[in-house]
Design a protein around this motif. Sequence first.
Motif, PDB file in Angstrom:
ATOM      1  N   LYS A   1       0.832  -1.220   0.000  1.00  0.00           N
ATOM      2  CA  LYS A   1       0.000   0.000   0.000  1.00  0.00           C
ATOM      3  C   LYS A   1       0.863   1.265   0.000  1.00  0.00           C
ATOM      4  O   LYS A   1       0.457   2.309   0.526  1.00  0.00           O
ATOM      5  CB  LYS A   1      -0.967  -0.004   1.186  1.00  0.00           C
ATOM      6  CG  LYS A   1      -1.986  -1.136   1.119  1.00  0.00           C
ATOM      7  CD  LYS A   1      -2.914  -1.138   2.308  1.00  0.00           C
ATOM      8  CE  LYS A   1      -4.055  -2.120   2.122  1.00  0.00           C
ATOM      9  NZ  LYS A   1      -3.634  -3.481   1.765  1.00  0.00           N
ATOM     10  N   PHE A   2       2.030   1.157  -0.592  1.00  0.00           N
ATOM     11  CA  PHE A   2       2.968   2.283  -0.625  1.00  0.00           C
ATOM     12  C   PHE A   2       2.410   3.437  -1.454  1.00  0.00           C
ATOM     13  O   PHE A   2       2.010   3.263  -2.603  1.00  0.00           O
ATOM     14  CB  PHE A   2       4.308   1.830  -1.205  1.00  0.00           C
ATOM     15  CG  PHE A   2       5.314   2.941  -1.341  1.00  0.00           C
ATOM     16  CD1 PHE A   2       5.927   3.477  -0.224  1.00  0.00           C
ATOM     17  CD2 PHE A   2       5.629   3.454  -2.590  1.00  0.00           C
ATOM     18  CE1 PHE A   2       6.850   4.498  -0.335  1.00  0.00           C
ATOM     19  CE2 PHE A   2       6.556   4.479  -2.719  1.00  0.00           C
ATOM     20  CZ  PHE A   2       7.163   5.003  -1.593  1.00  0.00           C
ATOM     21  N   GLY A   3       2.394   4.610  -0.856  1.00  0.00           N
ATOM     22  CA  GLY A   3       1.998   5.829  -1.554  1.00  0.00           C
ATOM     23  C   GLY A   3       0.551   5.885  -1.993  1.00  0.00           C
ATOM     24  O   GLY A   3       0.146   6.816  -2.684  1.00  0.00           O
ATOM     25  N   GLY A   4      -0.224   4.875  -1.623  1.00  0.00           N
ATOM     26  CA  GLY A   4      -1.620   4.850  -2.041  1.00  0.00           C
ATOM     27  C   GLY A   4      -1.816   4.453  -3.494  1.00  0.00           C
ATOM     28  O   GLY A   4      -2.931   4.539  -4.022  1.00  0.00           O
ATOM     29  N   PHE A   5      -0.739   3.996  -4.150  1.00  0.00           N
ATOM     30  CA  PHE A   5      -0.840   3.579  -5.549  1.00  0.00           C
ATOM     31  C   PHE A   5      -1.519   2.212  -5.635  1.00  0.00           C
ATOM     32  O   PHE A   5      -1.226   1.309  -4.848  1.00  0.00           O
ATOM     33  CB  PHE A   5       0.541   3.517  -6.201  1.00  0.00           C
ATOM     34  CG  PHE A   5       1.257   4.839  -6.248  1.00  0.00           C
ATOM     35  CD1 PHE A   5       0.835   5.833  -7.117  1.00  0.00           C
ATOM     36  CD2 PHE A   5       2.334   5.087  -5.412  1.00  0.00           C
ATOM     37  CE1 PHE A   5       1.492   7.058  -7.159  1.00  0.00           C
ATOM     38  CE2 PHE A   5       2.997   6.306  -5.441  1.00  0.00           C
ATOM     39  CZ  PHE A   5       2.572   7.301  -6.317  1.00  0.00           C
ATOM     40  N   GLN A   6      -2.384   2.063  -6.625  1.00  0.00           N
ATOM     41  CA  GLN A   6      -3.148   0.818  -6.750  1.00  0.00           C
ATOM     42  C   GLN A   6      -2.269  -0.393  -7.037  1.00  0.00           C
ATOM     43  O   GLN A   6      -2.603  -1.507  -6.644  1.00  0.00           O
ATOM     44  CB  GLN A   6      -4.204   0.958  -7.852  1.00  0.00           C
ATOM     45  CG  GLN A   6      -5.374   1.844  -7.455  1.00  0.00           C
ATOM     46  CD  GLN A   6      -6.487   1.818  -8.481  1.00  0.00           C
ATOM     47  OE1 GLN A   6      -6.286   1.393  -9.617  1.00  0.00           O
ATOM     48  NE2 GLN A   6      -7.661   2.285  -8.091  1.00  0.00           N
ATOM     49  N   ILE A   7      -1.158  -0.163  -7.705  1.00  0.00           N
ATOM     50  CA  ILE A   7      -0.271  -1.286  -8.012  1.00  0.00           C
ATOM     51  C   ILE A   7       0.271  -1.930  -6.735  1.00  0.00           C
ATOM     52  O   ILE A   7       0.621  -3.110  -6.710  1.00  0.00           O
ATOM     53  CB  ILE A   7       0.902  -0.832  -8.917  1.00  0.00           C
ATOM     54  CG1 ILE A   7       1.705  -2.054  -9.384  1.00  0.00           C
ATOM     55  CG2 ILE A   7       1.794   0.171  -8.198  1.00  0.00           C
ATOM     56  CD1 ILE A   7       2.777  -1.733 -10.388  1.00  0.00           C
ATOM     57  N   PHE A   8       0.323  -1.142  -5.667  1.00  0.00           N
ATOM     58  CA  PHE A   8       0.830  -1.651  -4.393  1.00  0.00           C
ATOM     59  C   PHE A   8      -0.300  -2.033  -3.434  1.00  0.00           C
ATOM     60  O   PHE A   8      -0.110  -2.058  -2.218  1.00  0.00           O
ATOM     61  CB  PHE A   8       1.743  -0.618  -3.736  1.00  0.00           C
ATOM     62  CG  PHE A   8       2.923  -0.225  -4.583  1.00  0.00           C
ATOM     63  CD1 PHE A   8       3.751  -1.189  -5.132  1.00  0.00           C
ATOM     64  CD2 PHE A   8       3.194   1.110  -4.847  1.00  0.00           C
ATOM     65  CE1 PHE A   8       4.836  -0.840  -5.919  1.00  0.00           C
ATOM     66  CE2 PHE A   8       4.277   1.475  -5.629  1.00  0.00           C
ATOM     67  CZ  PHE A   8       5.101   0.504  -6.174  1.00  0.00           C
ATOM     68  N   GLU A   9      -1.470  -2.313  -4.002  1.00  0.00           N
ATOM     69  CA  GLU A   9      -2.614  -2.684  -3.174  1.00  0.00           C
ATOM     70  C   GLU A   9      -3.171  -4.053  -3.563  1.00  0.00           C
ATOM     71  O   GLU A   9      -4.370  -4.302  -3.473  1.00  0.00           O
ATOM     72  CB  GLU A   9      -3.707  -1.614  -3.273  1.00  0.00           C
ATOM     73  CG  GLU A   9      -3.278  -0.276  -2.673  1.00  0.00           C
ATOM     74  CD  GLU A   9      -4.390   0.755  -2.676  1.00  0.00           C
ATOM     75  OE1 GLU A   9      -5.483   0.440  -3.192  1.00  0.00           O
ATOM     76  OE2 GLU A   9      -4.157   1.869  -2.176  1.00  0.00           O
ATOM     77  N   ALA A  10      -2.287  -4.923  -4.003  1.00  0.00           N
ATOM     78  CA  ALA A  10      -2.704  -6.290  -4.329  1.00  0.00           C
ATOM     79  C   ALA A  10      -3.097  -7.016  -3.049  1.00  0.00           C
ATOM     80  O   ALA A  10      -2.621  -6.690  -1.958  1.00  0.00           O
ATOM     81  CB  ALA A  10      -1.574  -7.034  -5.029  1.00  0.00           C
TER      82      ALA A  10
END
Length: 201
Positions: A97-106
């Motif tokens: 969930k880094f930086g709120g980027f969707q790519i980091f929200e798997a």
Amino acid sequence: MGSNIIILRVALIIFDLFNDIGFVILLEDDLQYLYVPSVIFLLIPFILNILLAFIIFSHEIQYPEFNKWLKKYLKPVAIITFFSSGDVELLHIFDSKFGGFQIFEASFSPLALNLIFWSGFLNLILEDLPQLVIQIIYARNFTNSYKIIAFFTLITSIVMTLIGIIEYGYHLFINKNIEKEEIEFYDETDEIKISYDESKM
């Protein structure tokens, strides 16, 4: 805070991977009898980590939400999968969930999380510890030809190994406490049940 830590861990894993590769390639002539084991303990974990990453993703694509996420970010996922050859735990960047980027929200399944965790433990045994031993032997026996790449590789290996040992040590300690609490809970439950049955009699 947690996402910042995972980014630091990712940076360490990638840095360690490049150092390990550089150690073998740049010091090929200096390593002598250490060259073959250096290559073995680089290639085997490299291949194993890639395979484990593929296994994890192959399992996760059965979930529609994860499948949709993977299709959307296929290229960066492929790049990170390659770098996860250094350590499968690199995949945790995707659920950081880094930086709120969707790519980091798997969203990884419990099975995938367990595979990542124990793959990291396997990596500690098959890569970090053997490479650290090799680098210590090299540092002790080849002082005349000791180079800066060997120093950086040794430092990163020490850091990665210590992090791994501490992490898995905490994991075992936490699990042991959880099991102890569960046993105590069931014992207390049984005592309450027995007391209740006796009172009814």
